[in-house]
Design a protein around this motif. Structure first.
Motif, PDB file in Angstrom:
ATOM      1  N   SER A  83      11.555  -1.668  -2.531  1.00 54.35           N
ATOM      2  CA  SER A  83      12.269  -2.327  -3.626  1.00 54.35           C
ATOM      3  C   SER A  83      11.337  -3.235  -4.423  1.00 54.35           C
ATOM      4  O   SER A  83      11.399  -3.293  -5.661  1.00 54.35           O
ATOM      5  N   GLU A  84      10.459  -3.941  -3.722  1.00 58.63           N
ATOM      6  CA  GLU A  84       9.477  -4.797  -4.404  1.00 58.63           C
ATOM      7  C   GLU A  84       8.552  -3.959  -5.271  1.00 58.63           C
ATOM      8  O   GLU A  84       8.207  -4.341  -6.398  1.00 58.63           O
ATOM      9  N   TRP A  85       8.132  -2.795  -4.736  1.00 60.65           N
ATOM     10  CA  TRP A  85       7.259  -1.896  -5.497  1.00 60.65           C
ATOM     11  C   TRP A  85       7.988  -1.387  -6.747  1.00 60.65           C
ATOM     12  O   TRP A  85       7.410  -1.330  -7.834  1.00 60.65           O
ATOM     13  N   HIS A  86       9.256  -1.019  -6.592  1.00 66.20           N
ATOM     14  CA  HIS A  86      10.031  -0.514  -7.731  1.00 66.20           C
ATOM     15  C   HIS A  86      10.137  -1.556  -8.832  1.00 66.20           C
ATOM     16  O   HIS A  86      10.113  -1.213 -10.031  1.00 66.20           O
ATOM     17  N   GLN A  87      10.257  -2.816  -8.464  1.00 69.87           N
ATOM     18  CA  GLN A  87      10.355  -3.863  -9.481  1.00 69.87           C
ATOM     19  C   GLN A  87       9.050  -4.017 -10.247  1.00 69.87           C
ATOM     20  O   GLN A  87       9.051  -4.425 -11.410  1.00 69.87           O
ATOM     21  N   GLU A  88       7.928  -3.643  -9.604  1.00 68.49           N
ATOM     22  CA  GLU A  88       6.631  -3.642 -10.290  1.00 68.49           C
ATOM     23  C   GLU A  88       6.463  -2.371 -11.116  1.00 68.49           C
ATOM     24  O   GLU A  88       5.922  -2.412 -12.229  1.00 68.49           O
TER      25      GLU A  88
END
Length: 241
Positions: A83-88
């Motif tokens: 999820s953190e990667w997707h936000q980036e």
């Protein structure tokens, strides 16, 4: 119980036969055969729309986790980091698909996925449709705590799709790191390897090619069929005697 590789099993078998001479010729080893049948009529764009995935995102990358919703499959293991990667990078998505095996755990999974950006949960699908999804996704993921011999991993290899698998004995028995797939030990390492795979088409091509060769050599459904046919004929011959 942790699994062992086919080669380790063959070594044990050889030692067993040496210790029990009369067992020679009566023990056979046949690895799991794999056959994939993607539904040719499956509509990928419709699937993305139903999954609420932004189809207009540039260079869309779908990571697919196939598993029954139960704790041993650990479907939530990568959710936070992904999820953190997707936000980036909004073009990457993690799609979890599989049956609701454990009702209590399923509620926990649904609640966490609902709050996680870039993560989607899809109900169990017919095999042909699932194979079509595998064929269209960027990579197949396995995050199990324990695994025997993952059919999803082998099917992905057969469909020429890269595999990223948690580094446990069952997965490491069929996935050789940087040869037939990528092995990760932490969610952070998964993200690192996934980013590397996205940015390195040569690595992706090499893994896909080697994976396909591996399945053809060691997990052929034709060989499995022939083995069982030969055993049946032998047993029929023995019964006639």
């Amino acid at each position: 119980m942790d699994s062992i590789s086919l080669w380790q099993f063959c070594d044990i078998l050889q030692k067993t036969q040496q210790g029990i001479p009369h067992a020679k010729g009566k023990i056979y080893v046949q690895s799991q055969g794999i056959a994939t049948t993607p539904n040719a009529a499956f509509n990928w764009n419709t699937f993305l729309q139903r999954s609420e995935i932004n189809q207009s995102a540039d260079n869309l990358h779908i990571f697919l986790l196939i598993c029954g919703l139960r704790q041993v499959k650990d479907p939530l293991y990568l959710v936070g980091a992904f999820s953190e990667w997707h936000q980036e990078e909004p073009n990457v998505y993690l799609v979890i698909v599989g049956p609701e095996v454990d009702p209590v755990f399923t509620r926990e999974v649904k609640a966490k996925v609902k709050r996680a950006a870039g993560v989607r949960l899809i109900a169990e699908m017919p095999q042909g449709d699932l194979h079509a999804v595998v064929k269209n996704c960027f990579a197949v993921v396995n995050s199990s705590v324990s695994e025997g011999m993952s059919a999803a991993i082998l099917e992905a290899m057969d469909l020429e799709v890269p595999v990223l698998a948690r580094n446990i004995p069952g997965n490491a028995a069929v996935v050789k790191h940087e040869v037939t797939g990528l092995l990760f030990s932490t969610p952070q390492e998964f993200v690192h390897l996934a980013k590397r795979l996205v940015s390195d088409p040569a690595l992706e091509k090499e893994i896909v090619t080697n994976g396909k060769v591996y399945v053809r050599m060691y997990h052929s459904w034709q060989v499995e069929r022939d083995t069982y046919q030969q055993l049946i004929r032998k047993l029929e011959g023995c019964s006639e005697d």
